[in-house]
Design an enzyme around this catalytic site. Structure first.
Site, PDB file in Angstrom:
ATOM      1  N   ARG A 108       0.815  -1.210   0.000  1.00 55.61           N
ATOM      2  CA  ARG A 108       0.000   0.000   0.000  1.00 55.61           C
ATOM      3  C   ARG A 108       0.855   1.270   0.000  1.00 55.61           C
ATOM      4  NH1 ARG A 108      -2.447  -3.112   4.127  1.00 55.61           N
ATOM      5  NH2 ARG A 108      -4.521  -3.927   3.603  1.00 55.61           N
ATOM      6  N   SER A 128       9.077  -7.129  -5.302  1.00 53.09           N
ATOM      7  CA  SER A 128       7.877  -7.639  -4.649  1.00 53.09           C
ATOM      8  C   SER A 128       7.886  -9.154  -4.751  1.00 53.09           C
ATOM      9  CB  SER A 128       6.614  -7.074  -5.319  1.00 53.09           C
ATOM     10  OG  SER A 128       5.445  -7.592  -4.723  1.00 53.09           O
ATOM     11  N   ARG A 129       7.240  -9.812  -3.797  1.00 47.36           N
ATOM     12  CA  ARG A 129       7.161 -11.271  -3.869  1.00 47.36           C
ATOM     13  C   ARG A 129       6.363 -11.731  -5.085  1.00 47.36           C
ATOM     14  NH1 ARG A 129       5.299 -12.577   2.202  1.00 47.36           N
ATOM     15  NH2 ARG A 129       4.152 -10.652   1.766  1.00 47.36           N
ATOM     16  N   ARG A 189      10.813   0.073   8.675  1.00 54.05           N
ATOM     17  CA  ARG A 189      11.247  -0.426   9.980  1.00 54.05           C
ATOM     18  C   ARG A 189      12.758  -0.301  10.081  1.00 54.05           C
ATOM     19  NH1 ARG A 189       6.887   0.309  11.452  1.00 54.05           N
ATOM     20  NH2 ARG A 189       5.414  -1.082  12.506  1.00 54.05           N
ATOM     21  N   GLU A 218      14.582   2.094  18.827  1.00 54.06           N
ATOM     22  CA  GLU A 218      13.974   3.381  19.163  1.00 54.06           C
ATOM     23  C   GLU A 218      13.608   3.455  20.646  1.00 54.06           C
ATOM     24  OE1 GLU A 218      10.678   4.130  16.553  1.00 54.06           O
ATOM     25  OE2 GLU A 218      11.846   3.719  14.766  1.00 54.06           O
ATOM     26  N   HIS A 236      10.487   9.104  13.852  1.00 54.66           N
ATOM     27  CA  HIS A 236       9.376   8.177  13.578  1.00 54.66           C
ATOM     28  C   HIS A 236       8.037   8.922  13.513  1.00 54.66           C
ATOM     29  CE1 HIS A 236       8.102   3.700  14.000  1.00 54.66           C
ATOM     30  NE2 HIS A 236       7.281   4.357  13.178  1.00 54.66           N
ATOM     31  N   ILE A 237       7.913   9.800  12.522  1.00 54.31           N
ATOM     32  CA  ILE A 237       6.700  10.611  12.384  1.00 54.31           C
ATOM     33  C   ILE A 237       5.937  10.290  11.102  1.00 54.31           C
ATOM     34  CG2 ILE A 237       7.618  12.494  13.786  1.00 54.31           C
ATOM     35  CD1 ILE A 237       8.156  14.030  11.146  1.00 54.31           C
ATOM     36  N   GLY A 238       6.160   9.097  10.557  1.00 53.78           N
ATOM     37  CA  GLY A 238       5.539   8.742   9.282  1.00 53.78           C
ATOM     38  C   GLY A 238       4.037   8.920   9.243  1.00 53.78           C
TER      39      GLY A 238
END
Length: 270
Positions: A108, A128-129, A189, A218, A236-238
């Site tokens: 996504r 991608s798989r 990640r 983190e 970490h503000i995604g």
């Protein structure tokens, strides 16, 4: 509700006791949750998919632009008085128009990032798989193996889950395979990237720049990254937009309430 930075393991589940019925993770990822331990105790696990897709993809774009144009470095110099005026050779960055973008993981968020960079991209590569026919048809994306993507891309953006198979996905060998001017972006990640290897690659000029929003332990960030040149770092503000966080809170509440009623949580993953 589970904070995605807190491990939900057997110890925590045992401390919660037999009354615990659901772990509703406040994130789309759930690598902090021991799914087997939850299943063994009859505890449902749910997440918050879809609603943070756009916010995270937009932040990946922001990191891409900031790293490409050395925004952090230039602003720091201006604020501290180190900037002394226009220098023809100063702060030279990478123009993204016509660049080859490599997207590692066309889920996504990876797909939305591809849509956002599409008007700039000369070419879009992805891993991608399974093939993503829609992305290939609508965005002109081409599926390649990781090795080829790293070799050809001007920007490499990571959008795969943090599982054991992806730990250390980008290490010394992968960084050496990238172009000397290439940009690495990670909003997925922290464990996907070997932080020490990345800092070393930046110091040695093996890659051009990096933009990171996530880290392995983190909130601790390796000193080597803090000291690295051409490295844009965010805490970490995604998903940190009002729209996304409000929608995530609603999904968490929906998952909890459904479980307490004895219904299936709408976003159950285990």
């Amino acid at each position: 509700m589970a904070d995605p930075t807190v491990p939900v393991d057997a110890e925590l589940l045992d401390a919660a006791g037999a009354t615990l019925r659901v772990v509703a993770n406040f994130a789309v990822g759930y690598d902090n949750v021991d799914l087997d331990a939850c299943r063994a105790r009859g505890v449902s696990v749910a997440n918050t998919p879809d609603v943070l897709t756009n916010a995270t993809a937009e932040l990946a774009l922001a990191l891409t632009l900031a790293a490409a144009r050395r925004i952090t470095e230039a602003e720091t110099d201006l604020r501290t008085g180190a900037w002394t005026g226009l220098e023809p050779g100063g702060y030279l960055g990478l123009e993204l128009s016509g660049a080859t973008f490599g997207i590692v993981g066309m889920g996504r968020i990876g797909r939305r990032y591809a849509e956002l960079v599409g008007p700039l991209a000369g070419e879009i590569l992805y891993t991608s798989r399974a093939p993503k026919a829609e992305a290939e048809r609508e965005l002109g994306a081409a599926k390649v193996e990781l090795e080829e993507l790293l070799r050809r891309a001007d920007v490499v953006s990571l959008h795969v889950p943090g599982v054991s198979e992806t730990a250390g996905l980008i290490g010394r060998d992968e960084l050496r395979a990238m172009k000397p001017h290439a940009i690495l972006v990670n909003t997925a990640r922290g464990p996907l990237v070997d932080a020490e290897a990345l800092a070393e690659a930046l110091r040695g000029g093996e890659i051009g720049a990096a933009g990171l929003d996530v880290y392995e332990n983190e909130p601790n960030v390796p000193a080597a990254l803090l000291e690295a040149a051409r490295c844009v770092l965010l805490p970490h503000i995604g998903s940190a937009t009002t729209r996304a966080r409000d929608a995530m809170a609603v999904l968490v509440a929906d998952n909890v309430l459904a479980a307490l009623r004895g219904d299936e949580p709408p976003n159950r993953v285990a």
